[in-house]
Design an enzyme around this catalytic site. Structure first.
Site, mmCIF file in Angstrom:
data_model
loop_
_atom_site.group_PDB
_atom_site.id
_atom_site.type_symbol
_atom_site.label_atom_id
_atom_site.label_comp_id
_atom_site.label_asym_id
_atom_site.label_seq_id
_atom_site.Cartn_x
_atom_site.Cartn_y
_atom_site.Cartn_z
ATOM 1 N N TYR A 57 0.857 -1.199 0.000
ATOM 2 C CA TYR A 57 0.000 0.000 0.000
ATOM 3 C C TYR A 57 0.883 1.236 0.000
ATOM 4 O O TYR A 57 2.046 1.183 0.414
ATOM 5 C CB TYR A 57 -1.043 0.015 1.121
ATOM 6 C CG TYR A 57 -0.584 -0.052 2.568
ATOM 7 C CD1 TYR A 57 0.472 0.721 3.061
ATOM 8 C CD2 TYR A 57 -1.275 -0.866 3.467
ATOM 9 C CE1 TYR A 57 0.826 0.667 4.391
ATOM 10 C CE2 TYR A 57 -0.917 -0.925 4.806
ATOM 11 C CZ TYR A 57 0.131 -0.150 5.261
ATOM 12 O OH TYR A 57 0.487 -0.199 6.580
ATOM 13 N N THR A 58 0.335 2.355 -0.484
ATOM 14 C CA THR A 58 1.182 3.521 -0.759
ATOM 15 C C THR A 58 1.325 4.485 0.414
ATOM 16 O O THR A 58 2.236 5.309 0.411
ATOM 17 C CB THR A 58 0.613 4.334 -1.941
ATOM 18 O OG1 THR A 58 -0.706 4.775 -1.602
ATOM 19 C CG2 THR A 58 0.584 3.516 -3.219
ATOM 20 N N GLU A 120 1.321 -1.618 -6.326
ATOM 21 C CA GLU A 120 1.028 -0.650 -5.264
ATOM 22 C C GLU A 120 -0.469 -0.347 -5.264
ATOM 23 O O GLU A 120 -1.063 -0.115 -6.325
ATOM 24 C CB GLU A 120 1.804 0.655 -5.487
ATOM 25 C CG GLU A 120 3.294 0.567 -5.206
ATOM 26 C CD GLU A 120 3.648 0.743 -3.716
ATOM 27 O OE1 GLU A 120 2.729 0.903 -2.885
ATOM 28 O OE2 GLU A 120 4.860 0.703 -3.422
HETATM 29 ZN ZN LIG Z 1 5.666 -1.639 0.234
#
Ligand SMILES: [Zn+2]
Length: 294
Positions: A57-58, A120
């Protein structure tokens, strides 16, 4: 180069009648292999270079995620926004390395940027109201409710994308992992709210244990008599990198926490316990030793 070609060609012309001509054309690369005993032979000792899918996740919004992943020293092959635009963004061609994994390893492989596809997902990670706790060092391992939910549309996109990549590269189910699984002391993404079990049940993606096996193993109470080196060996057998000290030091607990985020997300504690061990053993029964290590 041109000069050499001309002079070689001239020499060839002059000597032609005496000793024959040495060809100057570059060799042709061919996939039609050399004929031996009236049979052609093609190599069978080969496999795909891509072995692993790493999910992230970003910890930022759509715009910042796009900027960060396209202008700096980090990138990913794919980006999934939290926006209903019916798109999956391909930022780096699959044939090139994206810089998403960093130090760590899984299933006996390190330098995972070489052999993985990185995806992502835009998600904030830890809810804003709980962020200070980590900064102040008052909470080592986040419980389930500290993590932000993923959008339903994102999960559908992830499922479609991972199914496609896994099929094209014939990726082993247990090598579809989170960033935390390969770098447990540095990373916790994609966090406790990432629905690994649902992806397995609804889409056949990744690895999951059989509930019956887990219960059976739990009833055998193996944890009560297992030594720390034995438990660590079980983590190693599944693919985790874990040290060989005979204590649950911080680095070892980071591995336990990463494993729990993935396989027991409602109760990620960082403490080794009987249920965690039963899940690990059930996974090993089902998946261990089914990798391509070549
Ligand atoms: Zn990562």
């Amino acid at each position: 180069m041109a000069k050499n070609t001309v002079s070689t060609a001239l020499a060839c012309g002059l000597t032609l009648s005496l000793v024959g001509c040495v060809t100057t054309a570059p060799p042709v690369i061919t996939t039609n292999n050399y004929n031996v005993d009236s049979k052609t032979y093609q190599a069978t000792g080969k496999s795909e270079r891509i072995k692993t899918i790493v999910l992230h996740y970003t910890v930022s919004d759509n715009e910042r995620s796009i900027k960060t992943l396209t202008t700096g020293n980090v990138s990913a092959h794919y980006l999934i926004l939290d926006k209903d635009d019916n798109k999956i963004y391909n930022l780096v061609p699959e044939s090139e390395r994206a810089w998403h994994a960093g130090d760590g390893g899984f299933s006996g492989r390190t330098i995972l940027n070489d052999t993985s596809i990185g995806i992502e997902i835009v998600n904030s990670g830890i809810k804003p109201e709980y962020r200070d706790a980590l900064k102040n060092g008052t909470l080592d391992y986040r419980p389930y409710h500290h993590y932000v939910e993923f959008d339903e549309l994102q999960i559908k996109k992830v499922a479609q994308l991972v199914q496609d990549i896994a099929a094209r590269y014939d990726i082993s189910p247990k090598n579809i992992i989170g960033h935390a699984d390969m770098a447990p002391s540095r990373k916790i993404d994609p966090g406790a709210k990432f629905p690994w079990k649902r992806l397995y049940v609804d889409y056949g993606i990744g690895a999951w244990y059989d509930e019956f096996d887990k219960q059976f193993l739990l009833n055998q109470e193996a944890f009560e008599s297992a030594t720390i080196p034995e438990i660590k060996q079980a983590f190693r057998q599944y693919g985790y990198q874990i040290n060989d000290t005979d204590t649950w030091d911080e680095a070892s607990r980071d591995v336990v926490y990463a494993f729990q985020l993935h396989f027991r997300p409602q109760q990620p504690t960082g403490n080794m316990d009987s249920e965690t061990y039963a899940i690990l053993q059930a996974l090993n029964q089902k998946y261990a030793g089914k990798d391509d290590f070549y």
